[in-house]
Design an enzyme around this catalytic site. Structure first.
Site, short mmCIF file in Angstrom:
data_model
loop_
_atom_site.label_atom_id
_atom_site.label_comp_id
_atom_site.label_asym_id
_atom_site.label_seq_id
_atom_site.Cartn_x
_atom_site.Cartn_y
_atom_site.Cartn_z
N GLN A 108 -35.35 5.68 -24.83
CA GLN A 108 -35.67 6.24 -23.50
C GLN A 108 -37.19 6.18 -23.31
O GLN A 108 -37.86 7.20 -23.20
CB GLN A 108 -35.17 7.66 -23.40
CG GLN A 108 -33.64 7.77 -23.51
CD GLN A 108 -33.16 9.18 -23.25
OE1 GLN A 108 -33.56 9.84 -22.30
NE2 GLN A 108 -32.30 9.67 -24.13
N ARG A 136 -24.88 -4.29 -20.92
CA ARG A 136 -24.22 -3.01 -21.18
C ARG A 136 -23.61 -2.54 -19.88
O ARG A 136 -24.32 -2.26 -18.93
CB ARG A 136 -25.22 -1.96 -21.66
CG ARG A 136 -25.62 -2.10 -23.11
CD ARG A 136 -26.38 -0.87 -23.57
NE ARG A 136 -27.09 -1.13 -24.82
CZ ARG A 136 -26.55 -0.99 -26.03
NH1 ARG A 136 -25.32 -0.58 -26.15
NH2 ARG A 136 -27.27 -1.25 -27.09
N LYS A 158 -27.09 -10.07 -23.83
CA LYS A 158 -26.02 -9.06 -23.77
C LYS A 158 -26.15 -8.23 -22.51
O LYS A 158 -27.19 -8.19 -21.86
CB LYS A 158 -26.05 -8.18 -25.03
CG LYS A 158 -27.10 -7.10 -25.05
CD LYS A 158 -27.02 -6.25 -26.31
CE LYS A 158 -28.07 -5.15 -26.25
NZ LYS A 158 -28.39 -4.53 -27.51
N GLY A 204 -29.21 31.11 -33.53
CA GLY A 204 -29.22 29.66 -33.33
C GLY A 204 -30.62 29.06 -33.29
O GLY A 204 -30.77 27.83 -33.32
N GLU A 205 -31.66 29.91 -33.25
CA GLU A 205 -33.02 29.36 -33.23
C GLU A 205 -33.40 28.84 -34.61
O GLU A 205 -32.93 29.35 -35.63
CB GLU A 205 -34.02 30.44 -32.80
CG GLU A 205 -33.88 30.83 -31.35
CD GLU A 205 -34.78 32.00 -30.95
OE1 GLU A 205 -35.60 32.45 -31.78
OE2 GLU A 205 -34.65 32.47 -29.80
N GLY A 215 -22.12 -2.22 -31.89
CA GLY A 215 -21.58 -3.13 -30.87
C GLY A 215 -22.43 -4.39 -30.71
O GLY A 215 -21.88 -5.51 -30.61
N THR A 216 -23.74 -4.24 -30.71
CA THR A 216 -24.62 -5.39 -30.52
C THR A 216 -24.41 -6.42 -31.64
O THR A 216 -24.25 -7.62 -31.38
CB THR A 216 -26.09 -4.92 -30.49
OG1 THR A 216 -26.23 -3.98 -29.42
CG2 THR A 216 -27.07 -6.06 -30.30
N ASP A 270 -32.42 -7.04 -35.81
CA ASP A 270 -32.53 -6.03 -34.75
C ASP A 270 -33.38 -4.86 -35.26
O ASP A 270 -33.63 -4.76 -36.46
CB ASP A 270 -31.12 -5.54 -34.36
CG ASP A 270 -31.05 -5.14 -32.89
OD1 ASP A 270 -32.12 -4.95 -32.27
OD2 ASP A 270 -29.93 -5.00 -32.36
N HIS A 299 -39.14 1.05 -31.33
CA HIS A 299 -38.30 0.20 -30.46
C HIS A 299 -39.19 -0.60 -29.51
O HIS A 299 -38.94 -1.78 -29.26
CB HIS A 299 -37.33 1.09 -29.69
CG HIS A 299 -36.45 0.34 -28.75
ND1 HIS A 299 -35.56 -0.62 -29.17
CD2 HIS A 299 -36.34 0.40 -27.40
CE1 HIS A 299 -34.94 -1.12 -28.11
NE2 HIS A 299 -35.40 -0.53 -27.04
C1 R5P Z 1 -31.41 -2.36 -28.05
O1 R5P Z 1 -32.28 -2.63 -27.24
C2 R5P Z 1 -31.69 -2.21 -29.50
O2 R5P Z 1 -32.69 -3.10 -29.93
C3 R5P Z 1 -30.44 -2.41 -30.34
O3 R5P Z 1 -29.93 -3.71 -30.13
C4 R5P Z 1 -29.39 -1.42 -29.95
O4 R5P Z 1 -29.91 -0.14 -29.91
C5 R5P Z 1 -28.22 -1.44 -30.90
O5 R5P Z 1 -27.27 -0.52 -30.44
P1 R5P Z 1 -25.72 -0.68 -30.75
O6 R5P Z 1 -25.59 -0.79 -32.24
O7 R5P Z 1 -25.10 0.57 -30.20
O8 R5P Z 1 -25.22 -1.88 -30.04
#
Ligand code: R5P
Length: 337
Positions: free
Chosen positions: A112, A210, A208, A53-54, A241-242, A234, A145
């Site tokens: 993260q 979460r 939004k 698996g390595e 979802g966003t 974005d 990000h």
């Molecule tokens: C969040 O801070 C990011 O900028 C995106 O809005 C987010 O990662 C989008 O994630 P999802 O498509 O799961 O809503």
């Protein structure tokens, strides 16, 4: 090609230079497109798995004294991509290269980048440390990000941006329409504001929440979208979802047409199906990660960042300004094949 561009490319050609580009398994197509743009062959390397698996990596040609670039977004089987990249960096760093640059079009683990509650890791910082320990001298990436991730490194990080390509696309496509640029969350407002200013459009913001990881609820909205063409912008699409929540709110508030764009189409779970069933007319994304076959038709359109990354390699190699590439009015060769 702009006047002078051909001469520039000729003068700063990488053909016959000591530049070598290699790819891990995460996105060989992008690495190949970068090489094709620069007129270079893709370096020969192997990344596979031992029976236990390595991950096993081997660079299959000499890199002594070379200026080496390794292309690997942290996507797909995320942890395998990460380990493969680290082992490739280690392999070339131990083989007497002149310098090694990791091209990480999608940085991975970048959401993260801070603790949102107690007893959580800061993964983006941890992996910045590990890349550096592995021996990398420079990072080239696209639309982090959070720009603060650059500061997690003490080596140069070129954070390229896809947004000028999007601007070129939408400026032509939506000429003459009454446009509103929409940030789908409060974290994306400055990105959307820059885009709106370039488009000479108004701005709307969605707030939004979460309740659980990967589950989005749009809770509030400011701006005027009635009768307008909305472009939601974005940095990444994960579950979708966003975008879907944003498009619902825009529709309820009278938006006439709804477009969406993002740099990194991670498209996890049922994102593709959900977006296809939404009110969004078209979604424009980059090829920083491979686009699944189902997303290569229907509402999705991708513009390649290969020319942008290739130009950054040329500029890094010849010690030319990389920020020149952030010119919004420059017409990049953005393939969309
Ligand atoms: C969040 O801070 C990011 O900028 C995106 O809005 C987010 O990662 C989008 O994630 P999802 O498509 O799961 O809503």
């Amino acid at each position: 090609m702009e006047p002078g561009e051909a001469e520039f490319k000729e003068r700063f050609s990488l053909v016959g230079s000591n530049v070598k580009i290699f790819s891990g398994n995460a996105h060989p197509r992008l690495a190949y497109d970068i090489c094709r743009y620069l007129g270079l062959p893709l370096g020969r390397s192997l990344a596979s798995t031992f029976q236990n698996g390595e991950t096993r990596v081997k660079i299959e040609e000499t890199v002594r004294g070379k200026d080496v670039y390794i292309v690997q977004p942290i996507c797909g089987r995320v942890n395998d991509s990460l380990v493969e990249l680290l082992l490739m960096i280690d392999a070339v760093a131990r083989a007497s290269v002149k310098k090694v640059t990791a091209i990480i079009p999608y940085y991975g683990y970048e959401k993260q980048e801070k603790k949102t509650s107690g007893r959580e890791p800061i993964a983006a910082k941890l992996f910045a440390n590990i890349y550096t320990v592995a021996g990398v001298n420079r990072i080239i990436t696209v639309d982090l990000h959070s720009a603060a991730i650059q500061g997690f490194f003490d080596i140069p990080v070129d954070n390229l941006t896809f947004f000028p390509l999007l601007f070129n696309y939408f400026e032509k496509k939506l000429k003459g329409e009454d446009i509103v640029v929409v940030s789908p969350d409060s974290g994306g407002v400055s990105r959307a504001k820059v885009f709106a200013d370039q488009m000479r459009a108004s701005l709307a913001i969605i707030f939004k929440r979460r309740n659980r990881p990967d589950q989005v609820e749009a809770i509030d909205f400011i701006g005027d979208v009635k009768g307008k063409t909305a472009i939601i912008i974005d940095d990444m699409i994960s579950t979708g979802g966003t975008l879907i929540q944003a498009s619902r709110i825009l529709k309820q508030n009278g938006a006439e047409r709804i477009f969406a764009c993002a740099t990194h189409p991670l498209l996890a779970g049922s994102a593709i199906k959900d977006i296809e069933n939404s009110d969004i007319e078209e979604v424009v994304v980059a090829d920083t990660v491979p686009l699944p076959i189902e997303a290569q038709r229907g509402k999705f359109l991708y513009l390649s960042v290969a020319p942008l990354i290739a130009e950054s390699v040329r500029r890094v190699h010849y010690n030319l300004s990389v920020s020149m590439l952030f010119d919004w009015r420059k017409k990049y060769e953005a393939n969309s094949d």
